[in-house]
Design a protein around this motif. Structure first.
Motif, PDB file in Angstrom:
ATOM      1  N   ILE A 269       0.838  -1.197   0.000  1.00 47.21           N
ATOM      2  CA  ILE A 269       0.000   0.000   0.000  1.00 47.21           C
ATOM      3  C   ILE A 269       0.871   1.243   0.000  1.00 47.21           C
ATOM      4  N   ASN A 270       0.444   2.247  -0.763  1.00 43.94           N
ATOM      5  CA  ASN A 270       1.099   3.548  -0.707  1.00 43.94           C
ATOM      6  C   ASN A 270       0.472   4.318   0.445  1.00 43.94           C
ATOM      7  N   LEU A 271       1.268   4.653   1.446  1.00 41.12           N
ATOM      8  CA  LEU A 271       0.738   5.261   2.663  1.00 41.12           C
ATOM      9  C   LEU A 271       0.226   6.672   2.439  1.00 41.12           C
ATOM     10  N   GLY A 272       0.603   7.278   1.325  1.00 45.13           N
ATOM     11  CA  GLY A 272       0.124   8.620   1.036  1.00 45.13           C
ATOM     12  C   GLY A 272      -1.158   8.626   0.245  1.00 45.13           C
ATOM     13  N   SER A 273      -1.200   7.890  -0.857  1.00 42.99           N
ATOM     14  CA  SER A 273      -2.365   7.911  -1.752  1.00 42.99           C
ATOM     15  C   SER A 273      -3.423   6.876  -1.385  1.00 42.99           C
ATOM     16  N   GLY A 274      -3.029   5.816  -0.681  1.00 40.89           N
ATOM     17  CA  GLY A 274      -3.968   4.744  -0.356  1.00 40.89           C
ATOM     18  C   GLY A 274      -4.082   3.691  -1.436  1.00 40.89           C
ATOM     19  N   THR A 275      -3.381   3.862  -2.555  1.00 43.32           N
ATOM     20  CA  THR A 275      -3.407   2.871  -3.622  1.00 43.32           C
ATOM     21  C   THR A 275      -2.722   1.587  -3.146  1.00 43.32           C
ATOM     22  N   SER A 276      -3.307   0.442  -3.475  1.00 41.18           N
ATOM     23  CA  SER A 276      -2.713  -0.827  -3.044  1.00 41.18           C
ATOM     24  C   SER A 276      -2.615  -1.789  -4.210  1.00 41.18           C
ATOM     25  N   TRP A 277      -1.718  -2.747  -4.100  1.00 40.15           N
ATOM     26  CA  TRP A 277      -1.532  -3.769  -5.125  1.00 40.15           C
ATOM     27  C   TRP A 277      -0.863  -4.988  -4.491  1.00 40.15           C
ATOM     28  N   SER A 278      -0.800  -6.046  -5.235  1.00 42.71           N
ATOM     29  CA  SER A 278      -0.195  -7.286  -4.726  1.00 42.71           C
ATOM     30  C   SER A 278       1.295  -7.308  -5.039  1.00 42.71           C
ATOM     31  N   TRP A 279       2.011  -8.119  -4.294  1.00 45.90           N
ATOM     32  CA  TRP A 279       3.445  -8.284  -4.550  1.00 45.90           C
ATOM     33  C   TRP A 279       3.664  -8.840  -5.958  1.00 45.90           C
ATOM     34  N   GLY A 280       4.682  -8.360  -6.645  1.00 45.28           N
ATOM     35  CA  GLY A 280       4.974  -8.836  -7.986  1.00 45.28           C
ATOM     36  C   GLY A 280       5.319 -10.312  -8.027  1.00 45.28           C
ATOM     37  N   TRP A 281       5.870 -10.823  -6.945  1.00 45.08           N
ATOM     38  CA  TRP A 281       6.279 -12.236  -6.915  1.00 45.08           C
ATOM     39  C   TRP A 281       5.142 -13.170  -6.487  1.00 45.08           C
ATOM     40  N   ALA A 282       4.039 -12.589  -6.001  1.00 50.53           N
ATOM     41  CA  ALA A 282       2.935 -13.425  -5.524  1.00 50.53           C
ATOM     42  C   ALA A 282       2.191 -14.038  -6.695  1.00 50.53           C
ATOM     43  N   SER A 283       1.913 -15.307  -6.610  1.00 48.26           N
ATOM     44  CA  SER A 283       1.297 -16.051  -7.703  1.00 48.26           C
ATOM     45  C   SER A 283      -0.020 -15.423  -8.141  1.00 48.26           C
ATOM     46  N   ALA A 284      -0.101 -15.023  -9.423  1.00 50.57           N
ATOM     47  CA  ALA A 284      -1.334 -14.497 -10.039  1.00 50.57           C
ATOM     48  C   ALA A 284      -1.969 -13.358  -9.248  1.00 50.57           C
ATOM     49  N   GLY A 285      -1.133 -12.474  -8.695  1.00 44.07           N
ATOM     50  CA  GLY A 285      -1.655 -11.318  -7.978  1.00 44.07           C
ATOM     51  C   GLY A 285      -2.347 -11.652  -6.678  1.00 44.07           C
ATOM     52  N   SER A 286      -1.925 -12.728  -6.037  1.00 44.07           N
ATOM     53  CA  SER A 286      -2.604 -13.185  -4.829  1.00 44.07           C
ATOM     54  C   SER A 286      -2.117 -12.446  -3.590  1.00 44.07           C
ATOM     55  N   SER A 287      -2.906 -12.575  -2.516  1.00 47.91           N
ATOM     56  CA  SER A 287      -2.501 -12.103  -1.195  1.00 47.91           C
ATOM     57  C   SER A 287      -1.969 -13.296  -0.411  1.00 47.91           C
ATOM     58  N   ILE A 288      -1.139 -13.010   0.585  1.00 46.47           N
ATOM     59  CA  ILE A 288      -0.398 -14.059   1.297  1.00 46.47           C
ATOM     60  C   ILE A 288      -1.050 -14.352   2.649  1.00 46.47           C
ATOM     61  N   LEU A 289      -1.268 -15.631   2.933  1.00 43.95           N
ATOM     62  CA  LEU A 289      -1.946 -16.059   4.156  1.00 43.95           C
ATOM     63  C   LEU A 289      -1.320 -15.452   5.408  1.00 43.95           C
ATOM     64  N   ALA A 290       0.009 -15.510   5.512  1.00 45.14           N
ATOM     65  CA  ALA A 290       0.677 -15.013   6.710  1.00 45.14           C
ATOM     66  C   ALA A 290       0.615 -13.500   6.820  1.00 45.14           C
ATOM     67  N   GLU A 291       0.240 -12.806   5.728  1.00 48.39           N
ATOM     68  CA  GLU A 291       0.149 -11.351   5.785  1.00 48.39           C
ATOM     69  C   GLU A 291      -1.263 -10.902   6.138  1.00 48.39           C
ATOM     70  N   PHE A 292      -2.263 -11.322   5.355  1.00 53.76           N
ATOM     71  CA  PHE A 292      -3.617 -10.885   5.691  1.00 53.76           C
ATOM     72  C   PHE A 292      -4.147 -11.611   6.919  1.00 53.76           C
ATOM     73  N   GLY A 293      -3.495 -12.704   7.314  1.00 50.04           N
ATOM     74  CA  GLY A 293      -3.895 -13.425   8.524  1.00 50.04           C
ATOM     75  C   GLY A 293      -3.177 -12.960   9.770  1.00 50.04           C
TER      76      GLY A 293
END
Length: 460
Positions: A269-293
């Motif tokens: 996440i960009n802390l200034g604009s609020g824009t967010s995206w997935s890690w480039g290395w994450a499979s198919a633009g996924s979110s990571i269990l250990a992060e959102f969990g």
């Protein structure tokens, strides 16, 4: 196939037109395939995410300064009040953990909180052990902490971390331009250890130098566990309002990461604009269990301090989705799509990518004074699946937790999985009575394996 001749059109002319249309459609199909392939099948591009996500999924949100916290808290009061009014109009019973009586102030009062504690925050006599050997070990740990802190202060003060070999500070790119990660993350440790001179230096730096008005790309997970967690624990230990003000500003900056079709937050996440995206290395633009969990503990307390239920709502939505979707053999894979809400690939590990999700389940149950039955059920169900599918014995008799890839065991255990020994121990007493000793034995075996791996590595 039979083509009928059209009036006034020769067979050759009709064939030519059909051929032209076919070529045009073929070209158009290829162009569409290329465009969508670039979007969905190639690795994530940060620049591409900025172009699309800022316009669709994540509207820019900015938080000005600590002075905005009062307005934020007012918004929280209004939201809760509106929610209660709507519930009352529907004939629903309205309850609140922080407001059980009429005309009761719902704002968080640290002094009231402290009076409710069964024991002092630092224990009786600061938890001084009676056993001489335990006291000696404790003093050694304190000595090691002071050694690390003194060198950080000498060579990297104000930076995020110390590079011990080159003896210089490092900022890195995980915190979106925020500085002093080691300072904020050490506040509670310094205070608990009684290193008050060091704690006061850290507190002064946070008060005068921690600038939250950054405009960089940050890891939601890292900012949460280092900064939000550090500031929250410092506030609960000391009651210093400055820590509370800081953490409320920072907490609001993290909310736009949840602006996805499923409510599963993206990892960056960009802390200034609020824009967010997935890690480039994450499979198919996924979110990571250990992060959102690994947001639940902090976000529940952000709601408690702000009197705004939005933070709890966000993390409870994550639980709701995880309970809804099918889990292979009861296991939680590491990659989940924030768009579809489905697992992206069936890779399961108790080490990196998965680890702290399980830790936060049992800690959420314990933190709730053992009232969060949902967290308890999720934890022990996950532990049962882990034992059934991942726990293995090596030929030499060492217990380890393998990884699982689409039904095939990968017989390796990363060192990050070594936390699981402690996790199983703290959950042992609240498991089924007949399994409590089993959990203690399992924890001891895993810890022994990790001890052996580190001991043998010393001689390589």
């Amino acid at each position: 196939m039979v083509f009928r001749k059209l009036p006034g059109v020769s067979a050759s002319g009709m064939g030519l037109r059909l051929s032209q249309k076919f070529v045009f459609l073929l070209f158009l199909s290829g162009l569409v395939t290329l465009c969508f392939g670039a979007l969905f099948f190639l690795p994530d591009s940060v620049r591409l995410k900025r172009i699309f996500l800022s316009k669709t999924e994540s509207q820019p949100v900015t938080v000005g300064s600590e002075n905005d916290v009062r307005e934020h808290l007012k918004k929280g009061d209004m939201m809760l009040s509106r929610s209660k009014t709507e519930s009352a109009s529907k004939g629903e019973k309205v309850t609140s953990s922080s407001n059980q009586g009429a005309n009761t102030d719902t704002s968080f009062d640290y002094n009231k909180f402290k009076k409710c504690l069964l024991k002092p925050p630092l224990g009786i006599e600061h938890g001084k052990p009676s056993d001489p050997q335990t006291l000696q070990r404790r003093e050694k740990v304190k000595e090691m902490m002071k050694f690390a802190w003194d060198n950080y202060k000498s060579f990297a003060w104000g930076k995020n971390e110390l590079r011990p070999l080159t003896r210089n500070g490092h900022i890195g790119n995980m915190f979106g331009g925020l500085r002093g990660a080691s300072i904020v993350d050490s506040l509670d440790t310094l205070y608990i250890m009684g290193l008050m001179d060091e704690y006061n230096d850290a507190k002064e730096w946070v008060e005068t130098s921690l600038d939250l008005n950054s405009n960089g790309e940050a890891s939601l997970f890292e900012v949460n566990i280092r900064y939000v967690g550090g500031l929250l624990s410092a506030y609960y230990l000391t009651g210093e309002e400055m820590f509370k003000r800081k953490v409320m500003v920072l907490g609001e900056k993290l909310l736009p990461a949840f602006n996805t079709p499923t409510g599963i937050p993206r990892g960056v996440i960009n802390l200034g604009s609020g824009t967010s995206w997935s890690w480039g290395w994450a499979s198919a633009g996924s979110s990571i269990l250990a992060e959102f969990g690994t947001l639940h503990l902090e976000f529940v307390h952000l709601s408690e301090l702000s009197n705004n239920g939005i933070y709890t709502e966000k993390v409870m939505n994550i639980r709701k989705l995880l309970n809804k979707i099918e889990k292979p053999h009861g296991l939680y894979p590491n990659f989940l799509s924030p768009v579809s809400g489905n697992w992206v690939q069936h890779h399961v590990s108790i080490g990196g990518l998965g680890d702290s999700f399980y830790e936060y389940l049992i800690k959420s149950y314990l933190m709730s004074d053992k009232t969060d039955e949902e967290a308890k059920k999720m934890y022990y169900s996950a532990l049962e699946a882990i034992e059934a599918n991942l726990v293995q014995k090596s030929p030499g008799g060492l217990t380890y937790m393998a990884e699982w890839r689409g039904g095939i065991l990968d017989h390796k255990m990363g060192h990050l999985a070594c936390f699981s020994g402690g996790m199983v121990v703290i959950g042992a007493d609240d498991g089924a009575p007949e399994k409590r000793q089993h959990y203690l034995d399992l924890a001891a075996e895993i810890t022994h394996t990790c001890h052996e791996s580190y001991s043998r590595s010393e001689h390589l």
